[in-house]
Design a protein around this motif. Structure first.
Motif, PDB file in Angstrom:
ATOM      1  N   MET A   1       0.695  -1.153  -0.022  1.00  9.14           N
ATOM      2  CA  MET A   1       0.045   0.130   0.042  1.00  9.14           C
ATOM      3  C   MET A   1       0.982   1.205   0.061  1.00  9.14           C
ATOM      4  SD  MET A   1      -3.159   1.048   0.014  1.00  9.14           S
ATOM      5  CE  MET A   1      -4.304   2.267   0.402  1.00  9.14           C
ATOM      6  N   GLU A   2       2.018   1.289   0.687  1.00  5.99           N
ATOM      7  CA  GLU A   2       2.918   2.425   0.946  1.00  5.99           C
ATOM      8  C   GLU A   2       3.359   2.850  -0.558  1.00  5.99           C
ATOM      9  OE1 GLU A   2       5.631   2.281   4.124  1.00  5.99           O
ATOM     10  OE2 GLU A   2       4.032   1.433   5.453  1.00  5.99           O
ATOM     11  N   THR A   3       3.823   1.554  -1.145  1.00  5.05           N
ATOM     12  CA  THR A   3       4.601   1.741  -2.359  1.00  5.05           C
ATOM     13  C   THR A   3       3.843   2.429  -3.252  1.00  5.05           C
ATOM     14  OG1 THR A   3       5.874  -0.347  -1.947  1.00  5.05           O
ATOM     15  CG2 THR A   3       5.912   0.609  -4.160  1.00  5.05           C
ATOM     16  N   LEU A   4       2.530   1.963  -3.555  1.00 10.62           N
ATOM     17  CA  LEU A   4       1.391   2.644  -4.384  1.00 10.62           C
ATOM     18  C   LEU A   4       1.393   4.019  -4.113  1.00 10.62           C
ATOM     19  CD1 LEU A   4      -0.861   2.137  -6.728  1.00 10.62           C
ATOM     20  CD2 LEU A   4      -2.259   1.508  -4.884  1.00 10.62           C
TER      21      LEU A   4
ATOM     22  N   THR B   1      -0.751  12.808   0.380  1.00  7.28           N
ATOM     23  CA  THR B   1       0.348  13.085   1.484  1.00  7.28           C
ATOM     24  C   THR B   1      -0.213  12.609   2.934  1.00  7.28           C
ATOM     25  OG1 THR B   1       1.188  14.860   0.097  1.00  7.28           O
ATOM     26  CG2 THR B   1       1.926  14.935   2.646  1.00  7.28           C
ATOM     27  N   LEU B   2      -1.535  13.002   3.215  1.00  7.92           N
ATOM     28  CA  LEU B   2      -2.168  12.790   4.410  1.00  7.92           C
ATOM     29  C   LEU B   2      -2.342  11.174   4.583  1.00  7.92           C
ATOM     30  CD1 LEU B   2      -4.856  15.297   4.791  1.00  7.92           C
ATOM     31  CD2 LEU B   2      -2.730  15.237   6.125  1.00  7.92           C
ATOM     32  N   LEU B   3      -2.522  10.628   3.563  1.00  7.04           N
ATOM     33  CA  LEU B   3      -2.938   9.061   3.556  1.00  7.04           C
ATOM     34  C   LEU B   3      -1.452   8.348   3.782  1.00  7.04           C
ATOM     35  CD1 LEU B   3      -5.390   8.356   0.589  1.00  7.04           C
ATOM     36  CD2 LEU B   3      -5.694   8.185   3.093  1.00  7.04           C
ATOM     37  N   LEU B   4      -0.553   8.927   3.148  1.00  3.09           N
ATOM     38  CA  LEU B   4       0.982   8.283   3.241  1.00  3.09           C
ATOM     39  C   LEU B   4       1.323   8.463   4.707  1.00  3.09           C
ATOM     40  CD1 LEU B   4       2.981   6.839   1.730  1.00  3.09           C
ATOM     41  CD2 LEU B   4       4.128   8.869   1.212  1.00  3.09           C
ATOM     42  N   ALA B   5       0.994   9.700   5.284  1.00  2.00           N
ATOM     43  CA  ALA B   5       1.409   9.805   6.683  1.00  2.00           C
ATOM     44  C   ALA B   5       0.544   8.973   7.610  1.00  2.00           C
ATOM     45  CB  ALA B   5       1.171  11.300   7.019  1.00  2.00           C
ATOM     46  N   TYR B   6      -0.665   8.636   7.318  1.00  2.00           N
ATOM     47  CA  TYR B   6      -1.425   7.792   8.011  1.00  2.00           C
ATOM     48  C   TYR B   6      -0.913   6.430   8.202  1.00  2.00           C
ATOM     49  CZ  TYR B   6      -5.573   5.177   9.842  1.00  2.00           C
ATOM     50  OH  TYR B   6      -6.401   4.481  10.298  1.00  2.00           O
ATOM     51  N   PHE B   7      -0.419   5.939   6.956  1.00  2.31           N
ATOM     52  CA  PHE B   7      -0.249   4.474   6.828  1.00  2.31           C
ATOM     53  C   PHE B   7       1.337   4.385   7.212  1.00  2.31           C
ATOM     54  CE2 PHE B   7      -3.924   4.247   3.626  1.00  2.31           C
ATOM     55  CZ  PHE B   7      -4.437   3.348   4.563  1.00  2.31           C
ATOM     56  N   LEU B   8       2.046   5.425   7.326  1.00  2.00           N
ATOM     57  CA  LEU B   8       3.385   5.356   7.666  1.00  2.00           C
ATOM     58  C   LEU B   8       3.664   4.790   9.294  1.00  2.00           C
ATOM     59  CD1 LEU B   8       5.674   5.917   5.331  1.00  2.00           C
ATOM     60  CD2 LEU B   8       6.293   7.354   7.211  1.00  2.00           C
TER      61      LEU B   8
END
Length: 76
Positions: free
Chosen positions: A1-4, A69-76
């Motif tokens: 998911m993060e890679t996508l 960016t918000l989604l990436l910060a959430y999943f990180l």
């Protein structure tokens, strides 16, 4: 998911940079107002054609960039 999300963020970033660089500069209007082109400043018209498309594309890409960016910060 993060890679996508990273890939989508990079694609969106490149597209946003491209769209912003394709837009005409706003400084021409300011320098025209200082040098006596005040009639152009007062007689603004709505952007038409390509300029309108680039303006809308910039807004859409900026919103997509922000959400990714918000989604990436959430999943990180």
């Amino acid at each position: 998911m993060e890679t996508l999300l990273y890939v989508l963020l990079i694609i969106t970033s490149i597209a946003l940079i491209t769209v912003v660089l394709l837009q005409s500069g706003r400084s021409a209007g300011l320098s025209g107002a200082i040098s006596g082109g005040a009639e152009q400043l007062m007689g603004k018209q709505k952007a038409r054609g390509v300029e309108a498309f680039l303006t809308r594309a910039t807004v859409v890409l900026a919103v997509i960039f922000f959400v990714l960016t918000l989604l990436l910060a959430y999943f990180l």
